[in-house]
Write a protein that holds these residues in place. Sequence first.
Motif, PDB file in Angstrom:
ATOM      1  N   ASN A  32      -8.682  -7.060   6.555  1.00  0.00           N
ATOM      2  CA  ASN A  32      -7.288  -7.377   6.241  1.00  0.00           C
ATOM      3  C   ASN A  32      -6.581  -6.273   5.458  1.00  0.00           C
ATOM      4  O   ASN A  32      -5.351  -6.203   5.448  1.00  0.00           O
ATOM      5  CB  ASN A  32      -7.218  -8.685   5.443  1.00  0.00           C
ATOM      6  CG  ASN A  32      -7.744  -9.862   6.244  1.00  0.00           C
ATOM      7  OD1 ASN A  32      -7.638  -9.888   7.458  1.00  0.00           O
ATOM      8  ND2 ASN A  32      -8.338 -10.842   5.562  1.00  0.00           N
ATOM      9  N   MET A  33      -7.360  -5.418   4.800  1.00  0.00           N
ATOM     10  CA  MET A  33      -6.769  -4.325   4.030  1.00  0.00           C
ATOM     11  C   MET A  33      -6.061  -3.320   4.928  1.00  0.00           C
ATOM     12  O   MET A  33      -5.329  -2.460   4.445  1.00  0.00           O
ATOM     13  CB  MET A  33      -7.852  -3.611   3.217  1.00  0.00           C
ATOM     14  CG  MET A  33      -8.282  -4.355   1.973  1.00  0.00           C
ATOM     15  SD  MET A  33      -6.944  -4.493   0.757  1.00  0.00           S
ATOM     16  CE  MET A  33      -6.809  -2.766   0.273  1.00  0.00           C
ATOM     17  N   ILE A  34      -6.274  -3.418   6.236  1.00  0.00           N
ATOM     18  CA  ILE A  34      -5.644  -2.472   7.151  1.00  0.00           C
ATOM     19  C   ILE A  34      -4.130  -2.559   7.074  1.00  0.00           C
ATOM     20  O   ILE A  34      -3.420  -1.575   7.323  1.00  0.00           O
ATOM     21  CB  ILE A  34      -6.133  -2.713   8.605  1.00  0.00           C
ATOM     22  CG1 ILE A  34      -5.759  -1.525   9.491  1.00  0.00           C
ATOM     23  CG2 ILE A  34      -5.587  -4.002   9.160  1.00  0.00           C
ATOM     24  CD1 ILE A  34      -6.309  -0.212   9.047  1.00  0.00           C
ATOM     25  N   VAL A  35      -3.601  -3.730   6.713  1.00  0.00           N
ATOM     26  CA  VAL A  35      -2.150  -3.891   6.577  1.00  0.00           C
ATOM     27  C   VAL A  35      -1.629  -2.972   5.469  1.00  0.00           C
ATOM     28  O   VAL A  35      -0.645  -2.243   5.641  1.00  0.00           O
ATOM     29  CB  VAL A  35      -1.776  -5.353   6.291  1.00  0.00           C
ATOM     30  CG1 VAL A  35      -0.269  -5.477   6.069  1.00  0.00           C
ATOM     31  CG2 VAL A  35      -2.221  -6.252   7.441  1.00  0.00           C
ATOM     32  N   LEU A  36      -2.302  -2.997   4.312  1.00  0.00           N
ATOM     33  CA  LEU A  36      -1.912  -2.134   3.191  1.00  0.00           C
ATOM     34  C   LEU A  36      -2.130  -0.669   3.540  1.00  0.00           C
ATOM     35  O   LEU A  36      -1.306   0.200   3.201  1.00  0.00           O
ATOM     36  CB  LEU A  36      -2.704  -2.502   1.943  1.00  0.00           C
ATOM     37  CG  LEU A  36      -2.439  -1.644   0.690  1.00  0.00           C
ATOM     38  CD1 LEU A  36      -0.970  -1.746   0.282  1.00  0.00           C
ATOM     39  CD2 LEU A  36      -3.351  -2.089  -0.446  1.00  0.00           C
ATOM     40  N   ILE A  37      -3.226  -0.367   4.224  1.00  0.00           N
ATOM     41  CA  ILE A  37      -3.527   1.010   4.613  1.00  0.00           C
ATOM     42  C   ILE A  37      -2.460   1.551   5.555  1.00  0.00           C
ATOM     43  O   ILE A  37      -2.066   2.715   5.465  1.00  0.00           O
ATOM     44  CB  ILE A  37      -4.923   1.090   5.254  1.00  0.00           C
ATOM     45  CG1 ILE A  37      -5.996   0.831   4.196  1.00  0.00           C
ATOM     46  CG2 ILE A  37      -5.151   2.446   5.916  1.00  0.00           C
ATOM     47  CD1 ILE A  37      -7.401   0.729   4.743  1.00  0.00           C
ATOM     48  N   LEU A  38      -1.973   0.719   6.461  1.00  0.00           N
ATOM     49  CA  LEU A  38      -0.889   1.133   7.364  1.00  0.00           C
ATOM     50  C   LEU A  38       0.346   1.542   6.581  1.00  0.00           C
ATOM     51  O   LEU A  38       0.997   2.549   6.885  1.00  0.00           O
ATOM     52  CB  LEU A  38      -0.553   0.000   8.329  1.00  0.00           C
ATOM     53  CG  LEU A  38      -1.489  -0.197   9.525  1.00  0.00           C
ATOM     54  CD1 LEU A  38      -1.228  -1.542  10.188  1.00  0.00           C
ATOM     55  CD2 LEU A  38      -1.310   0.931  10.532  1.00  0.00           C
ATOM     56  N   ILE A  39       0.674   0.763   5.556  1.00  0.00           N
ATOM     57  CA  ILE A  39       1.867   1.065   4.744  1.00  0.00           C
ATOM     58  C   ILE A  39       1.667   2.347   3.949  1.00  0.00           C
ATOM     59  O   ILE A  39       2.545   3.226   3.918  1.00  0.00           O
ATOM     60  CB  ILE A  39       2.175  -0.119   3.793  1.00  0.00           C
ATOM     61  CG1 ILE A  39       2.537  -1.363   4.614  1.00  0.00           C
ATOM     62  CG2 ILE A  39       3.307   0.242   2.842  1.00  0.00           C
ATOM     63  CD1 ILE A  39       2.699  -2.619   3.782  1.00  0.00           C
ATOM     64  N   LEU A  40       0.501   2.494   3.310  1.00  0.00           N
ATOM     65  CA  LEU A  40       0.231   3.696   2.506  1.00  0.00           C
ATOM     66  C   LEU A  40       0.199   4.949   3.371  1.00  0.00           C
ATOM     67  O   LEU A  40       0.709   6.005   2.972  1.00  0.00           O
ATOM     68  CB  LEU A  40      -1.097   3.533   1.767  1.00  0.00           C
ATOM     69  CG  LEU A  40      -1.136   2.458   0.671  1.00  0.00           C
ATOM     70  CD1 LEU A  40      -2.536   2.365   0.079  1.00  0.00           C
ATOM     71  CD2 LEU A  40      -0.110   2.767  -0.419  1.00  0.00           C
ATOM     72  N   SER A  41      -0.393   4.849   4.548  1.00  0.00           N
ATOM     73  CA  SER A  41      -0.439   6.002   5.451  1.00  0.00           C
ATOM     74  C   SER A  41       0.967   6.380   5.905  1.00  0.00           C
ATOM     75  O   SER A  41       1.291   7.568   6.015  1.00  0.00           O
ATOM     76  CB  SER A  41      -1.315   5.690   6.665  1.00  0.00           C
ATOM     77  OG  SER A  41      -2.641   5.459   6.284  1.00  0.00           O
ATOM     78  N   GLY A  42       1.794   5.369   6.176  1.00  0.00           N
ATOM     79  CA  GLY A  42       3.171   5.637   6.572  1.00  0.00           C
ATOM     80  C   GLY A  42       3.942   6.356   5.482  1.00  0.00           C
ATOM     81  O   GLY A  42       4.695   7.298   5.751  1.00  0.00           O
TER      82      GLY A  42
END
Length: 204
Positions: A32-42
């Motif tokens: 589920n952390m992939i959601v946060l990772i997507l935002i940080l990478s963006g």
Amino acid sequence: MSPLSIFLLGADSMIGSAAFLLPGNLYAKAGNMIVLILILSGLSALILALCYAGMASRTTGNGVGWLYAYNEFVRFAGFEVGLFTWIQGILTIATEIAAFLTALKIFFPQLNNLSIYRLSGIMVIISISIIGVLGQKVSDIANDTATIIKLGILILFIVVGVWFIHGSNYVSSNHYSLMDYNSAYSNVFYMYTGFAFLPVAAAR
């Protein structure tokens, strides 16, 4: 190129095979952390994009990093950056074609035949080359069409997928290490880096 074509070129550069083929792999790595990772990478990619925009505002030419390195340092630095940008472009095109054909296997099982797969890849390369030879206007039309199709697929996916979002899907008992998150972050960041090719076709 028109402002609309420039915008669509940037969108097309970032909406590549990774956006369609990596989500399952990324979820397996980070849950589920992939959601946060997507935002940080963006946000990380946005910082780099702003650096490119700042450099682009200081020159009237186009050519991405090689031109900036050439102007700020020496000719050899510009050559090195240009060479690796060219190599990156070749590898990106090869990856995109392979991913495209891999996705098509769902609809065309014949592509599982290695000979047909390779022949199809060659035909795609020839088609892209013909479009390039036909000139800027044809290339713009092809790029705009491809980008609109990609955006349409993503919008359709979002509109349909939003009805399948349930809170219970975000409950996970899996434990992930920092290395897992770092690996997922690196892969997600790759999904955004297509903007680096945008200044090739944009000049002030």
